[in-house]
Design a protein around this motif. Structure first.
Motif, mmCIF file in Angstrom:
data_model
loop_
_atom_site.group_PDB
_atom_site.id
_atom_site.type_symbol
_atom_site.label_atom_id
_atom_site.label_comp_id
_atom_site.label_asym_id
_atom_site.label_seq_id
_atom_site.Cartn_x
_atom_site.Cartn_y
_atom_site.Cartn_z
ATOM 1 N N SER A 51 0.826 -1.212 0.000
ATOM 2 C CA SER A 51 0.000 0.000 0.000
ATOM 3 C C SER A 51 0.861 1.265 0.000
ATOM 4 O O SER A 51 0.333 2.376 -0.012
ATOM 5 N N GLN A 52 2.174 1.100 0.011
ATOM 6 C CA GLN A 52 3.100 2.221 -0.109
ATOM 7 C C GLN A 52 4.287 1.775 -0.952
ATOM 8 O O GLN A 52 4.776 0.653 -0.816
ATOM 9 N N SER A 53 4.738 2.654 -1.831
ATOM 10 C CA SER A 53 5.870 2.318 -2.689
ATOM 11 C C SER A 53 7.182 2.509 -1.934
ATOM 12 O O SER A 53 7.214 3.091 -0.849
ATOM 13 N N ILE A 54 8.264 2.003 -2.504
ATOM 14 C CA ILE A 54 9.591 2.144 -1.910
ATOM 15 C C ILE A 54 10.594 2.388 -3.029
ATOM 16 O O ILE A 54 10.529 1.765 -4.086
ATOM 17 N N ARG A 55 11.530 3.306 -2.782
ATOM 18 C CA ARG A 55 12.538 3.625 -3.785
ATOM 19 C C ARG A 55 13.604 2.527 -3.836
ATOM 20 O O ARG A 55 13.891 1.888 -2.820
ATOM 21 N N PRO A 56 14.195 2.314 -5.008
ATOM 22 C CA PRO A 56 15.256 1.307 -5.113
ATOM 23 C C PRO A 56 16.389 1.521 -4.115
ATOM 24 O O PRO A 56 16.921 0.556 -3.560
ATOM 25 N N VAL A 57 16.755 2.792 -3.864
ATOM 26 C CA VAL A 57 17.839 3.068 -2.923
ATOM 27 C C VAL A 57 17.464 2.610 -1.519
ATOM 28 O O VAL A 57 18.322 2.132 -0.748
ATOM 29 N N ASP A 58 16.195 2.717 -1.164
ATOM 30 C CA ASP A 58 15.750 2.263 0.161
ATOM 31 C C ASP A 58 15.673 0.741 0.234
ATOM 32 O O ASP A 58 15.876 0.155 1.300
ATOM 33 N N VAL A 59 15.372 0.112 -0.903
ATOM 34 C CA VAL A 59 15.400 -1.350 -0.938
ATOM 35 C C VAL A 59 16.809 -1.844 -0.643
ATOM 36 O O VAL A 59 17.017 -2.759 0.161
ATOM 37 N N ALA A 60 17.800 -1.217 -1.280
ATOM 38 C CA ALA A 60 19.192 -1.609 -1.061
ATOM 39 C C ALA A 60 19.583 -1.419 0.404
ATOM 40 O O ALA A 60 20.253 -2.284 0.997
#
Length: 288
Positions: A51-60
């Motif tokens: 229900s909320q997106s996440i940036r690739p940098v935060d995934v890393a």
């Protein structure tokens, strides 16, 4: 005006599921993991529930918190995060293609393998143009002729995954022999062309076709058809179930019984060599 709510895409759901599994494997609670990221617990919960997106940098950064160092996992989830909101070619047909069907096309485009048991119809990735149109027209109860044609175009466009450069989709399709006896009154040559399509597709190194013979023994597939979609990296398999009310998805551990069922169905079906021989024999019968 208030922001419209974020609509979860199938890619975002897969990403959230994978991140939740990795957090649990690391033995971390939502609160502990979120605190390490400088977030509040609800934010991570929303990411995991899509229900909320996440940036690739935060995934890393999150994967570092989880102690994940496998390059395959890092690459797969980075790509998934980058593509979570990406629109595909099928968006051109947004007025025709239902959201659930669009989700499946998205899954198909990301997949590395699909195992499909199809007891009633030729799998979409292996259909000829005439068969696709006649099949869609016969099933639908509310589509116009123009919409049927558009849906047939979509079905044929999906087949490009079998010949895409680099890593084409690997398809293992088990089809009940009864489907090959179907006839179309308005297109008497449709099944002949469909049989040729199956033979041509089976020559691709990434496509395997088996037939379930009419005189087969009992197997788990008598319950109904399904498509099991697998992906590179850590994201779990997704199983598609279809009926008149629409599409249903089974994910994660709940997909395991389908993998076991497919193995038994595969063992019950004709060998690939005997399957192709029978299809060729049936095609030859249409020539006479």
């Amino acid at each position: 005006m208030p922001n419209s709510p974020l609509v979860p895409t199938i890619r975002r759901r897969r990403l959230g599921t994978a991140l939740k599994r990795l957090r649990n494997d690391a033995g971390l609670t939502l609160e502990t993991a979120a605190k390490a990221m400088g977030w509040k617990g609800p934010k991570l919960s929303k990411i995991e529930s899509a229900s909320q997106s996440i940036r690739p940098v935060d995934v890393a950064a999150l994967l570092k918190v989880y102690g994940e160092t496998d390059p395959e996992v890092l690459t797969a989830l980075d790509n998934l995060a980058k593509d979570a909101g990406k629109k595909g070619w099928w968006q051109t047909y947004s007025g025709i293609v239902s959201p659930a069907y669009a989700d499946y096309i998205s899954l198909e485009s990301d997949a590395s393998h699909i195992c499909e048991w199809s007891p009633l119809v030729i799998p979409g990735l292996l259909q000829s143009a005439a068969y696709a149109r006649e099949n869609i027209a016969g099933i639908t109860t509310f589509r116009t002729a123009e919409e049927v044609s558009a849906l047939a175009e979509v079905r044929l466009a999906r087949q490009s995954v079998l010949t895409r450069p680099g890593q084409p989709l690997e398809l293992w399709a088990i089809i009940h022999e009864a489907t090959l006896h179907q006839r179309f009154a308005m297109r008497p040559t449709a099944m002949r062309d469909q049989l040729r399509r199956l033979l041509d597709a089976s020559e691709l190194p990434n496509v395997t076709v088996q037939l379930m013979p009419l005189d087969s023994t009992t197997h788990p597939g008598v319950v109904g058809g399904f498509s099991m979609v697998s992906f590179p990296g850590p994201t779990p398999d997704v199983v598609l179930l279809e009926n008149l009310s629409g599409e249903t998805y089974v994910e994660g551990d709940e997909a395991t019984p389908f993998a076991k069922a497919f193995e038994r169905i595969r063992a019950t079906a004709l060998s690939t060599e005997d399957s192709i021989a029978r299809i060729a024999q049936m095609e030859e019968g249409h020539q006479q």
